[in-house]
Design an enzyme around this catalytic site. Structure first.
Site, PDB file in Angstrom:
ATOM      1  CG  ASN A  85      79.969  53.837  56.833  1.00 34.12           C
ATOM      2  OD1 ASN A  85      80.658  53.165  57.592  1.00 34.12           O
ATOM      3  ND2 ASN A  85      79.642  53.426  55.624  1.00 34.12           N
ATOM      4  CG  HIS A  94      71.235  56.569  54.333  1.00 30.20           C
ATOM      5  ND1 HIS A  94      71.363  55.805  55.475  1.00 30.20           N
ATOM      6  CD2 HIS A  94      72.503  56.730  53.870  1.00 30.20           C
ATOM      7  CE1 HIS A  94      72.646  55.521  55.685  1.00 30.20           C
ATOM      8  NE2 HIS A  94      73.355  56.080  54.738  1.00 30.20           N
ATOM      9  CG  ASP A 150      69.525  55.359  58.172  1.00 33.80           C
ATOM     10  OD1 ASP A 150      70.306  56.275  58.507  1.00 33.80           O
ATOM     11  OD2 ASP A 150      69.871  54.434  57.419  1.00 33.80           O
ATOM     12  CG  ASN A 185      79.570  57.335  54.281  1.00 35.59           C
ATOM     13  OD1 ASN A 185      78.510  57.034  54.837  1.00 35.59           O
ATOM     14  ND2 ASN A 185      80.060  56.641  53.288  1.00 35.59           N
TER      15      ASN A 185
END
Length: 193
Positions: A117, A22, A96, A71
């Site tokens: 997100n 991530h 990513d 997020n």
């Protein structure tokens, strides 16, 4: 007026996440900063920033990594864009991408968030999805592994051998977008190897 670009590398804060799939967006902006021997400074927008130049006399690059979680990337991204007086067409987000195989890149502007997100939050905060994206392939999880667990896991030993090349290629892609525009960058990056 200086041609200024915001390059936002997405990821999560802290040592627990720094080597996870991530966080590949943050690895890419780290690479761009390292190429220019730039260091990171705290910014009031809730991000770490490194200001540099594409080349002497060329466009200014504001490299950024949010202090918050993926997020909530929208707040720092929109705050930095406002602080530096940048329109969304001068924002490049590096992130990513599950739907692209590991060791591949795709460049685009606009479109949906594809369930990402961080991208969803940035589009909402900027009021538009019309910003450039460098999508760094991390591939889908094997078997029935939850994608949320997959993105928060570290790269495999085999992937780690290739990762520096992938990160360098993504950094090159960012520089191409700023230097030559998205279409020219796409033609070079998406061309068969």
């Amino acid at each position: 007026m200086v041609d200024t670009w915001l390059i936002m590398g997405l990821g999560n804060p802290g040592p627990r996440y720094e080597r996870t799939r991530h966080n590949v967006g943050q690895l890419v902006v780290d690479e761009i900063a390292a190429r220019r021997s730039e260091s990171w400074k705290q910014h009031k927008a809730g991000a770490r920033v490194a200001e540099t130049w594409l080349r002497p006399g060329g466009p200014k690059l504001v490299l950024a990594k949010s202090n918050g979680f993926m997020n909530t990337s929208g707040g720092p991204t929109s705050a930095l864009a406002a602080f530096y007086s940048m329109a969304p067409d001068r924002v490049v987000v590096v992130h990513d991408e599950l739907d692209i195989p590991f060791d591949a890149l795709k460049l685009k502007t606009g479109g949906g968030h594809g369930g990402h997100n961080g991208i969803r939050d940035i589009a909402k905060a900027l009021g538009t999805p019309e910003f450039a994206r460098v999508r760094v392939g991390i591939g889908r999880p094997p078997g029935r592994q939850d994608p949320a667990d997959w993105v928060l896991s570290e790269f495999s030993p085999t992937e780690r051998r290739t990762l520096p090349i992938l990160v360098a290629d993504a950094a090159d892609a960012v520089e191409l977008i700023v230097a030559e525009g998205l279409t020219a960058a796409q033609q070079k990056v998406h061309a068969p190897r």
